[in-house]
Write an enzyme that holds these catalytic residues in place. Structure first.
Site, PDB file in Angstrom:
ATOM      1  N   SER A 136       8.078  35.654  66.115  1.00 20.85           N
ATOM      2  CA  SER A 136       7.297  36.146  64.983  1.00 20.85           C
ATOM      3  C   SER A 136       7.723  37.532  64.523  1.00 20.85           C
ATOM      4  CB  SER A 136       5.806  36.167  65.352  1.00 20.85           C
ATOM      5  OG  SER A 136       5.594  36.949  66.503  1.00 20.85           O
ATOM      6  N   ASP A 289       5.957  40.049  79.685  1.00 21.57           N
ATOM      7  CA  ASP A 289       6.032  38.819  78.889  1.00 21.57           C
ATOM      8  C   ASP A 289       6.954  37.801  79.572  1.00 21.57           C
ATOM      9  OD1 ASP A 289       5.403  37.190  76.761  1.00 21.57           O
ATOM     10  OD2 ASP A 289       6.915  38.022  75.417  1.00 21.57           O
TER      11      ASP A 289
END
Length: 529
Positions: A136, A289
């Site tokens: 994104s 992450d």
């Protein structure tokens, strides 16, 4: 219409679309979860809650996948908020991946050339126009430098800064609405969460910071030949373009390819876990992450292999206080020390004010007695009736749910949630306790085992502190007796003790909210599958 006006119009429409989506959810929530209960239809509200929450989460997932930007990140963040959100919501959002439609290379090449000051044909011997990954906030392409070095180029999406600004403004409005819902507001400092979330996102599109993170990780693992961190090519990197060594090997979730390369899945799970224990407990700086697209296995021949990390845009830094509390949690879990676990909960701030510590201590002791040392397969075989038994016996504790997740542990909670799922996928028999125990012992040894003068003095000080607190504790107890607030619990006959043992699995699920804040969450992910 000019390009700037068209862009501004699209951003305003995006902002309005998000607010309209959340307004519908909040209005529906008010009708079903507040209004109906006030007029005596609470049973209907509770009966339909699960399907209603799943529908909302599914619609949000579709919205996030369509819009990208902040909203995929928000969905991933919410999927770890098991302390605030229903399981129906977190389960639906857990699979939300940061993968969106790729940006045409023709739009990204001008960004590269503007940032690096030269044509792509001069900068690279070849440039693959087909993206390797598309997220994104940015996109990754493979290339080769003029000297033949294989690299990957991470490029910021054009216009992403304006999109982030609009999305964060909408999110701030949504948070202002959320603060009116006491069950959510009492468990988290929403304004602090927004500040932390915003800071993390802006850092994630600053590739100079990501390059610095990558170099720090390389230093952290320089002495460990079984872990690889890609080299940063500083001459080909700026705030919007990052060039790294190409280390995209076998994806960590490609189990067939890993085994075909002669690598044991069980060893991969164990090494992954140990690597994160080093980051969290020994350094206090961790890759936040760890999704499957950011971890790879490099088979180096002869049965040897390396664990490979990529994407260092989202990292976590633990404060000394949080790190100390987490170490105590790890030691308590590894040594089955209930009192130390209670102190760790208090130190890390995961308990709401007024939490019944004695009640929680009983629950944790029962959990250790029943669950300590079990693998995922053994936990799966525990009968669901134990959950129902727990709900009846500990209804008061379930209703209060005296847990919160401090802001400085939010991203650690999300990280550990993903990590535990990956370890289970690699090795269904993965045993958190046996993997955690060596770290607990090592940390206890580092403390001196209680045998030196310093630790003895600390013990004396601790006992004095406890004794000094007794008068005020006694005063509070007497006050509760006078107000009729004190509940007396008789100690168990053998049959009652057996009932307590049968409750332990359900008690483990209760602790889920606490464990979401730290490494304890891994245990809960195991037991809730």
């Amino acid at each position: 219409m000019k390009h700037g006006e068209a862009t501004g119009g699209r951003l305003r429409l995006r902002h309005a679309r998000v607010l309209a989506f959340f307004a519908r959810i909040f209005l529906t929530a008010f009708v079903w979860d507040i209004a109906l209960r006030r007029i005596g239809l609470g049973r209907l509200s509770r009966r339909t809650a699960g399907s209603r929450y799943r529908t909302w989460a599914s619609r949000y997932r579709a919205l996030a996948a369509n819009l990208g930007g902040v909203w995929i990140k928000v969905g991933q963040f919410l999927s770890a908020r098991v302390d605030v959100l229903p399981e129906a919501v977190t389960a639906e959002l857990a699979g939300l991946q940061d993968e969106v439609a790729p940006e045409p290379a023709e739009r990204l090449i001008p960004v590269i050339e503007s940032e690096l000051g030269k044509p792509v044909t001069v900068l690279f011997a070849d440039f693959d126009r087909q993206p390797l990954a598309s997220a994104s906030l940015g996109q990754v392409h493979r290339a080769h430098l003029p000297d033949g070095s294989a690299v990957v180029i991470k490029v910021q999406r054009p216009g992403i800064e304006a999109i982030l600004a609009v999305d964060l403004a909408a999110l701030q409005t949504v948070i202002a609405w959320l603060k009116r819902f006491r069950p959510i507001a009492r468990r988290a400092d929403l304004d602090a969460l927004f500040r932390e979330f915003s800071r993390t996102l802006w850092d994630e599109i600053d590739y100079i910071k990501e390059a610095a993170n990558a170099r720090r990780f390389a230093e952290m693992f320089a002495a460990q030949a079984d872990v690889r961190v890609p080299r940063v090519y500083d001459d080909h990197s700026t705030r919007r373009v990052l060039t790294l060594e190409d280390v995209y090997f076998i994806k960590i979730t490609d189990y067939g390819a890993i085994e075909a390369a002669g690598v044991s899945l069980r060893e991969v799970a164990a090494r992954l876990f140990r690597t994160y224990m080093h980051q969290i407990f020994e350094v206090g700086f961790f890759h936040a992450d760890p999704h499957p697209g950011n971890l790879f296995v490099e088979a180096t021949g002869g049965g040897t292999w390396r664990l490979v990390f990529v994407d260092f845009g989202m990292v976590g830094q633990l404060t000394p206080k949080a790190l100390g509390g987490l170490r105590d949690m790890a030691i308590a879990l590894g040594t089955r020390d209930v009192d130390r676990l209670m102190r760790a909960y208090e130190q890390t701030g995961v308990l709401l004010p007024g939490a019944d510590i004695e009640r929680l201590r009983q629950a944790e002791a029962a959990m250790f007695q029943r669950l300590w040392g079990k693998s995922i397969q053994e936990l799966i075989r525990i009968h669901p009736s134990e959950m129902r038994q727990f709900a009846a016996e500990f209804r008061d504790l379930m209703y209060e749910m005296p847990f919160q997740v401090p802001t400085d542990l939010i991203f650690l909670g999300r990280c550990v949630a993903i990590l535990s799922g990956m370890c289970i996928g690699l090795d269904p028999e993965f045993n958190l306790f046996s993997e955690l125990a060596p770290y607990a012992r090592a940390m206890l040894t580092a403390e001196g085992g209680g045998m030196n003068l310093e630790s003895a003095l600390e013990w004396v000080v601790e006992q004095v502190r406890i004794l000094a607190g007794l008068p005020s504790q006694l005063d509070r107890v007497l006050g509760r007796i006078e107000r009729g607030e004190l509940t007396v619990i008789a100690r168990a006959a053998p049959e009652l003790q057996r009932q307590l043992e049968r409750m332990t699995t359900a008690i483990n699920r209760l602790v889920l909210a606490v464990l979401a804040a730290a490494i304890v969450l891994a245990l809960i992910f195991l037991s809730s599958r």
